[in-house]
Design a protein around this motif. Structure first.
Motif, PDB file in Angstrom:
ATOM      1  N   ARG A 281      12.716   4.986   0.011  1.00  0.00           N
ATOM      2  CA  ARG A 281      12.981   3.801  -0.807  1.00  0.00           C
ATOM      3  C   ARG A 281      13.088   4.158  -2.291  1.00  0.00           C
ATOM      4  NH1 ARG A 281       8.884  -1.216  -0.330  1.00  0.00           N
ATOM      5  NH2 ARG A 281      10.440  -2.664   0.431  1.00  0.00           N
ATOM      6  N   THR A 282      12.338   5.160  -2.739  1.00  0.00           N
ATOM      7  CA  THR A 282      12.402   5.545  -4.157  1.00  0.00           C
ATOM      8  C   THR A 282      13.750   6.167  -4.502  1.00  0.00           C
ATOM      9  OG1 THR A 282      11.446   7.762  -3.828  1.00  0.00           O
ATOM     10  CG2 THR A 282       9.910   5.949  -4.274  1.00  0.00           C
ATOM     11  N   PHE A 283      14.415   6.745  -3.510  1.00  0.00           N
ATOM     12  CA  PHE A 283      15.745   7.298  -3.738  1.00  0.00           C
ATOM     13  C   PHE A 283      16.825   6.224  -3.654  1.00  0.00           C
ATOM     14  CE2 PHE A 283      13.486  11.140  -2.255  1.00  0.00           C
ATOM     15  CZ  PHE A 283      13.787  11.987  -3.301  1.00  0.00           C
ATOM     16  N   ALA A 284      16.563   5.198  -2.852  1.00  0.00           N
ATOM     17  CA  ALA A 284      17.579   4.183  -2.580  1.00  0.00           C
ATOM     18  C   ALA A 284      17.638   3.077  -3.630  1.00  0.00           C
ATOM     19  CB  ALA A 284      17.330   3.561  -1.205  1.00  0.00           C
ATOM     20  N   THR A 285      16.598   2.908  -4.396  1.00  0.00           N
ATOM     21  CA  THR A 285      16.566   1.820  -5.367  1.00  0.00           C
ATOM     22  C   THR A 285      16.864   2.328  -6.776  1.00  0.00           C
ATOM     23  OG1 THR A 285      15.255  -0.025  -6.184  1.00  0.00           O
ATOM     24  CG2 THR A 285      14.066   1.994  -5.743  1.00  0.00           C
ATOM     25  N   ARG A 286      17.547   1.530  -7.534  1.00  0.00           N
ATOM     26  CA  ARG A 286      17.870   1.915  -8.920  1.00  0.00           C
ATOM     27  C   ARG A 286      16.701   1.634  -9.848  1.00  0.00           C
ATOM     28  NH1 ARG A 286      24.104   0.537 -10.073  1.00  0.00           N
ATOM     29  NH2 ARG A 286      24.896   1.329  -8.112  1.00  0.00           N
ATOM     30  N   ARG A 287      16.002   0.557  -9.569  1.00  0.00           N
ATOM     31  CA  ARG A 287      14.897   0.148 -10.427  1.00  0.00           C
ATOM     32  C   ARG A 287      13.647  -0.011  -9.575  1.00  0.00           C
ATOM     33  NH1 ARG A 287      14.128  -5.084 -11.708  1.00  0.00           N
ATOM     34  NH2 ARG A 287      12.433  -5.327 -13.155  1.00  0.00           N
TER      35      ARG A 287
ATOM     36  N   THR B  40      10.392  -1.575  -8.683  1.00  0.00           N
ATOM     37  CA  THR B  40       9.794  -2.872  -8.999  1.00  0.00           C
ATOM     38  C   THR B  40       8.397  -3.003  -8.397  1.00  0.00           C
ATOM     39  OG1 THR B  40      10.682  -3.922  -7.013  1.00  0.00           O
ATOM     40  CG2 THR B  40      12.105  -3.909  -8.975  1.00  0.00           C
ATOM     41  N   HIS B  41       7.793  -4.118  -8.704  1.00  0.00           N
ATOM     42  CA  HIS B  41       6.470  -4.424  -8.161  1.00  0.00           C
ATOM     43  C   HIS B  41       6.508  -4.488  -6.628  1.00  0.00           C
ATOM     44  CE1 HIS B  41       2.461  -6.082  -8.004  1.00  0.00           C
ATOM     45  NE2 HIS B  41       2.906  -7.135  -7.326  1.00  0.00           N
ATOM     46  N   THR B  42       7.613  -4.942  -6.060  1.00  0.00           N
ATOM     47  CA  THR B  42       7.755  -5.034  -4.605  1.00  0.00           C
ATOM     48  C   THR B  42       7.660  -3.659  -3.957  1.00  0.00           C
ATOM     49  OG1 THR B  42       9.158  -6.988  -4.853  1.00  0.00           O
ATOM     50  CG2 THR B  42       9.255  -5.829  -2.740  1.00  0.00           C
ATOM     51  N   GLN B  43       8.338  -2.666  -4.548  1.00  0.00           N
ATOM     52  CA  GLN B  43       8.251  -1.306  -4.011  1.00  0.00           C
ATOM     53  C   GLN B  43       6.833  -0.762  -4.147  1.00  0.00           C
ATOM     54  OE1 GLN B  43      11.046  -2.018  -5.968  1.00  0.00           O
ATOM     55  NE2 GLN B  43      12.543  -1.959  -4.329  1.00  0.00           N
ATOM     56  N   ALA B  44       6.179  -1.084  -5.256  1.00  0.00           N
ATOM     57  CA  ALA B  44       4.797  -0.628  -5.459  1.00  0.00           C
ATOM     58  C   ALA B  44       3.872  -1.237  -4.399  1.00  0.00           C
ATOM     59  CB  ALA B  44       4.315  -0.987  -6.854  1.00  0.00           C
ATOM     60  N   ILE B  45       4.095  -2.506  -4.050  1.00  0.00           N
ATOM     61  CA  ILE B  45       3.276  -3.135  -3.011  1.00  0.00           C
ATOM     62  C   ILE B  45       3.465  -2.413  -1.682  1.00  0.00           C
ATOM     63  CG2 ILE B  45       3.023  -5.227  -1.608  1.00  0.00           C
ATOM     64  CD1 ILE B  45       3.466  -6.835  -4.150  1.00  0.00           C
ATOM     65  N   GLY B  46       4.688  -2.018  -1.368  1.00  0.00           N
ATOM     66  CA  GLY B  46       4.936  -1.257  -0.141  1.00  0.00           C
ATOM     67  C   GLY B  46       4.142   0.038  -0.122  1.00  0.00           C
ATOM     68  N   ALA B  47       4.088   0.717  -1.257  1.00  0.00           N
ATOM     69  CA  ALA B  47       3.317   1.963  -1.348  1.00  0.00           C
ATOM     70  C   ALA B  47       1.828   1.688  -1.186  1.00  0.00           C
ATOM     71  CB  ALA B  47       3.589   2.650  -2.691  1.00  0.00           C
ATOM     72  N   VAL B  48       1.361   0.595  -1.767  1.00  0.00           N
ATOM     73  CA  VAL B  48      -0.067   0.270  -1.702  1.00  0.00           C
ATOM     74  C   VAL B  48      -0.488  -0.090  -0.277  1.00  0.00           C
ATOM     75  CG1 VAL B  48      -1.823  -1.381  -2.475  1.00  0.00           C
ATOM     76  CG2 VAL B  48      -0.242  -0.388  -4.124  1.00  0.00           C
ATOM     77  N   VAL B  49       0.275  -0.925   0.412  1.00  0.00           N
ATOM     78  CA  VAL B  49      -0.124  -1.310   1.772  1.00  0.00           C
ATOM     79  C   VAL B  49      -0.002  -0.136   2.734  1.00  0.00           C
ATOM     80  CG1 VAL B  49       0.336  -3.772   1.445  1.00  0.00           C
ATOM     81  CG2 VAL B  49       2.106  -2.321   2.427  1.00  0.00           C
ATOM     82  N   THR B  50       0.911   0.775   2.467  1.00  0.00           N
ATOM     83  CA  THR B  50       0.971   1.995   3.270  1.00  0.00           C
ATOM     84  C   THR B  50      -0.316   2.793   3.081  1.00  0.00           C
ATOM     85  OG1 THR B  50       3.378   2.058   3.119  1.00  0.00           O
ATOM     86  CG2 THR B  50       2.286   4.109   3.708  1.00  0.00           C
ATOM     87  N   SER B  51      -0.839   2.800   1.870  1.00  0.00           N
ATOM     88  CA  SER B  51      -2.107   3.502   1.627  1.00  0.00           C
ATOM     89  C   SER B  51      -3.261   2.813   2.355  1.00  0.00           C
ATOM     90  CB  SER B  51      -2.398   3.601   0.131  1.00  0.00           C
ATOM     91  OG  SER B  51      -2.910   2.394  -0.376  1.00  0.00           O
ATOM     92  N   TYR B  52      -3.240   1.481   2.462  1.00  0.00           N
ATOM     93  CA  TYR B  52      -4.282   0.790   3.228  1.00  0.00           C
ATOM     94  C   TYR B  52      -4.317   1.337   4.648  1.00  0.00           C
ATOM     95  CZ  TYR B  52      -4.306  -3.034  -0.267  1.00  0.00           C
ATOM     96  OH  TYR B  52      -4.398  -3.798  -1.408  1.00  0.00           O
ATOM     97  N   TYR B  53      -3.137   1.418   5.234  1.00  0.00           N
ATOM     98  CA  TYR B  53      -3.030   1.911   6.609  1.00  0.00           C
ATOM     99  C   TYR B  53      -3.528   3.345   6.703  1.00  0.00           C
ATOM    100  CZ  TYR B  53      -0.935   3.235  11.058  1.00  0.00           C
ATOM    101  OH  TYR B  53      -0.750   3.694  12.330  1.00  0.00           O
TER     102      TYR B  53
END
Length: 192
Positions: free
Chosen positions: A152-158, A160-173
């Motif tokens: 996702r970090t390669f696919a997005t230009r900017r 955002t907070h949404t991408q950061a949330i994805g990273a955070v919930v992955t860390s929960y798991y």
């Protein structure tokens, strides 16, 4: 909402692993002599090293979370400048450590199989492979999630907070999977 949903889902996963622990202790209580014989075949030093690798991956994961929350998806300096790393680099290291753990489990399974401990050999083999195998499947699921977050970090230009949330919930798991392994490792390898 994503964070809350992930936490609720992890609660259901906790119940799943609680069932595996209940199965383990129930069957173990019925066959203590089998456990005494089969646990002698476990390579505790190797399994300890493999557990250390998995638990260390949680440190790298959390460093990636800190970078994601700071809005830094990738490194801003040279590769060897760890202070300049972003979430992507820390998650790649986390992925590598997790993959090493899975490779270690495969190696351990091959060793135990050569010693006659298989899924269908006896009750001990069934319980051992079910508990550690389901955990390994969860680790593999986490590795896939890391690949998606990294991609996702390669696919997005900017970023955002949404991408950061994805990273955070992955860390929960990932942290959940590591905590479950501490309990499984303690019960399977250390509890005699």
């Amino acid at each position: 909402m994503v964070s809350v949903g992930t936490i609720v889902w992890l609660g259901s996963e906790l119940m799943f692993f609680a069932g595996l622990f209940a199965m383990y202790f129930q069957i173990r209580s019925l066959s203590p002599e089998l456990w005494a014989e089969q646990t002698a075949k476990l390579n505790v030093p190797f399994a300890s090293f493999n557990a250390f690798i998995l638990l260390t991956s949680s440190v790298w994961c959390q460093l990636g979370v800190f970078r994601a929350e700071a809005g830094k998806p990738s490194r801003s300096g040279k590769l060897w400048q760890l202070k300049e790393w972003g979430m992507r680099e820390w998650y790649v290291v986390t992925y590598l450590f997790g993959a090493f753990f899975i490779g270690g489990q495969v190696y351990e399974y091959a060793e135990l199989t050569s010693e006659g401990v298989t899924l269908s050999s006896d009750r001990y083999g069934s319980v051992f492979y079910l508990t550690t195998g389901f955990h390994g499947m969860h680790v593999t699921g986490g590795l896939i999630a890391f690949l998606l977050i990294i991609g996702r970090t390669f696919a997005t230009r900017r970023y955002t907070h949404t991408q950061a949330i994805g990273a955070v919930v992955t860390s929960y798991y990932w942290h959940f999977v590591d905590v479950v392994w501490i309990a499984l490792f303690s019960v399977i390898y250390l509890l005699k």
